[in-house]
Motif scaffolding. Structure first.
Motif, short mmCIF file in Angstrom:
data_model
loop_
_atom_site.label_atom_id
_atom_site.label_comp_id
_atom_site.label_asym_id
_atom_site.label_seq_id
_atom_site.Cartn_x
_atom_site.Cartn_y
_atom_site.Cartn_z
N MET A 49 -57.28 -44.63 119.41
CA MET A 49 -58.53 -43.86 119.31
C MET A 49 -59.12 -43.61 120.70
N GLU A 50 -59.07 -44.63 121.56
CA GLU A 50 -59.58 -44.49 122.93
C GLU A 50 -58.77 -43.47 123.72
N ILE A 51 -57.45 -43.52 123.59
CA ILE A 51 -56.58 -42.57 124.29
C ILE A 51 -56.94 -41.14 123.91
N LEU A 52 -57.29 -40.94 122.65
CA LEU A 52 -57.60 -39.60 122.14
C LEU A 52 -59.06 -39.21 122.32
N GLY A 53 -59.90 -40.17 122.68
CA GLY A 53 -61.31 -39.87 122.82
C GLY A 53 -62.00 -39.61 121.49
N LEU A 54 -61.53 -40.28 120.44
CA LEU A 54 -62.09 -40.11 119.11
C LEU A 54 -63.02 -41.26 118.78
N ASP A 55 -64.06 -40.97 118.00
CA ASP A 55 -64.94 -42.03 117.50
C ASP A 55 -64.89 -42.02 115.97
N GLU A 56 -65.63 -42.93 115.36
CA GLU A 56 -65.60 -43.07 113.89
C GLU A 56 -66.05 -41.79 113.18
N PHE A 57 -67.03 -41.11 113.75
CA PHE A 57 -67.54 -39.89 113.11
C PHE A 57 -66.50 -38.78 113.16
N MET A 58 -65.80 -38.66 114.28
CA MET A 58 -64.74 -37.67 114.40
C MET A 58 -63.60 -37.99 113.43
N LEU A 59 -63.31 -39.27 113.30
CA LEU A 59 -62.27 -39.71 112.36
C LEU A 59 -62.66 -39.34 110.93
N GLN A 60 -63.91 -39.55 110.57
CA GLN A 60 -64.38 -39.17 109.23
C GLN A 60 -64.28 -37.67 109.01
N ASP A 61 -64.61 -36.88 110.04
CA ASP A 61 -64.48 -35.42 109.94
C ASP A 61 -63.03 -35.02 109.71
N ILE A 62 -62.12 -35.63 110.45
CA ILE A 62 -60.70 -35.33 110.30
C ILE A 62 -60.23 -35.68 108.89
N MET A 63 -60.64 -36.86 108.40
CA MET A 63 -60.24 -37.28 107.06
C MET A 63 -60.76 -36.31 106.00
N SER A 64 -62.00 -35.91 106.14
CA SER A 64 -62.59 -34.98 105.19
C SER A 64 -61.88 -33.63 105.21
N GLU A 65 -61.63 -33.12 106.41
CA GLU A 65 -60.93 -31.84 106.53
C GLU A 65 -59.51 -31.94 105.97
N LEU A 66 -58.84 -33.05 106.23
CA LEU A 66 -57.50 -33.25 105.70
C LEU A 66 -57.49 -33.24 104.18
N VAL A 67 -58.40 -33.97 103.58
CA VAL A 67 -58.46 -34.02 102.11
C VAL A 67 -58.72 -32.62 101.54
N ASN A 68 -59.60 -31.86 102.17
CA ASN A 68 -59.87 -30.49 101.71
C ASN A 68 -58.62 -29.62 101.79
N ILE A 69 -57.90 -29.70 102.90
CA ILE A 69 -56.68 -28.91 103.06
C ILE A 69 -55.63 -29.33 102.04
N LEU A 70 -55.42 -30.63 101.89
CA LEU A 70 -54.40 -31.12 100.96
C LEU A 70 -54.73 -30.78 99.52
N THR A 71 -56.01 -30.78 99.18
CA THR A 71 -56.43 -30.40 97.83
C THR A 71 -56.16 -28.91 97.62
N ASP A 72 -56.51 -28.09 98.61
CA ASP A 72 -56.25 -26.65 98.52
C ASP A 72 -54.77 -26.35 98.40
N GLU A 73 -53.95 -27.10 99.12
CA GLU A 73 -52.50 -26.88 99.12
C GLU A 73 -51.83 -27.60 97.95
N GLU A 74 -52.61 -28.28 97.13
CA GLU A 74 -52.13 -29.02 95.96
C GLU A 74 -51.13 -30.12 96.31
N LEU A 75 -51.30 -30.71 97.50
CA LEU A 75 -50.50 -31.88 97.86
C LEU A 75 -51.11 -33.16 97.31
N ILE A 76 -52.42 -33.09 97.00
CA ILE A 76 -53.08 -34.16 96.26
C ILE A 76 -53.96 -33.50 95.22
N SER A 77 -54.29 -34.26 94.20
CA SER A 77 -55.14 -33.68 93.15
C SER A 77 -56.48 -34.36 93.08
#
Length: 191
Positions: free
Chosen positions: A163-191
């Motif tokens: 996380m330090e190498i990438l300059g990410l914090d917990e809030f950025m991680l939560q944003d990434i997780m949320s965006e990932l779930v939205n994309i995967l739901t749209d692509e029907e990789l998860i339900s």
């Protein structure tokens, strides 16, 4: 196209049903690209490929894990170690190392070989620590979100150094997780 055929097989040694590793790998690839953009990594497509191929070694090791699965699970439980550490102790190597050998045979760039080899060990000395960190964090997020967890998904370590190498914090991680779930739901990789 070739990789999808290889990774879509059932992998009983890792507890993956048919298509599970492929869908999990697609999710990790998408997540790696999201992380790359958030971390301002200049090669998001390279990150995508690293995320996609990070667990390719599982396809080869599955044969051996079918025979050694019980011993590995017992070691994970009794010694409180990760699945990867148990792979190393019982088999003498882990799926990242085997995946790196495959990537070398495919003549992939050394940066990708190392990202595959060290996606569970981002602190290792490598040519491109940022790519390894992206691959590690993408893999961890996919596990945290619970996308097609195999037998190794429940005993997973997460590197704060990545996380330090990438300059990410917990809030950025939560944003990434949320965006990932939205994309995967749209692509029907998860339900």
């Amino acid at each position: 196209a070739t990789v999808s055929k290889i990774m879509a097989k059932e992998l009983p040694g890792y507890g993956f049903q048919r298509d599970a590793l492929w869908k999990q790998s697609l999710a990790a690839a998408i997540c790696a690209r999201l992380i790359a953009r958030k971390a301002r990594y200049s090669k998001p497509d390279q990150a995508y490929i690293a995320g996609l191929l990070r667990d390719i070694g599982k396809v080869i090791l599955d044969y051996y894990l079918t025979e050694q699965y019980k011993s590995i699970i017992e070691m994970v439980d009794s010694q409180n170690i990760s699945f990867v550490e148990a792979e190393e102790k019982i088999l003498g190597y882990n799926h990242g190392e085997i995946g790196a050998k495959i990537a070398e045979k495919w003549n992939l760039p050394q940066e990708l070989v190392e990202a595959i080899a060290h996606h569970h060990d981002p602190e290792a000395e490598v040519i491109n620590p940022k790519l390894v960190a992206i691959t590690h964090v993408a893999d961890a997020i996919v596990m945290m979100v619970g996308i097609h967890l195999g037998s190794d998904g429940l005993s997973y370590g997460f590197s704060s150094q990545a996380m330090e190498i990438l300059g990410l914090d917990e809030f950025m991680l939560q944003d990434i997780m949320s965006e990932l779930v939205n994309i995967l739901t749209d692509e029907e990789l998860i339900s």
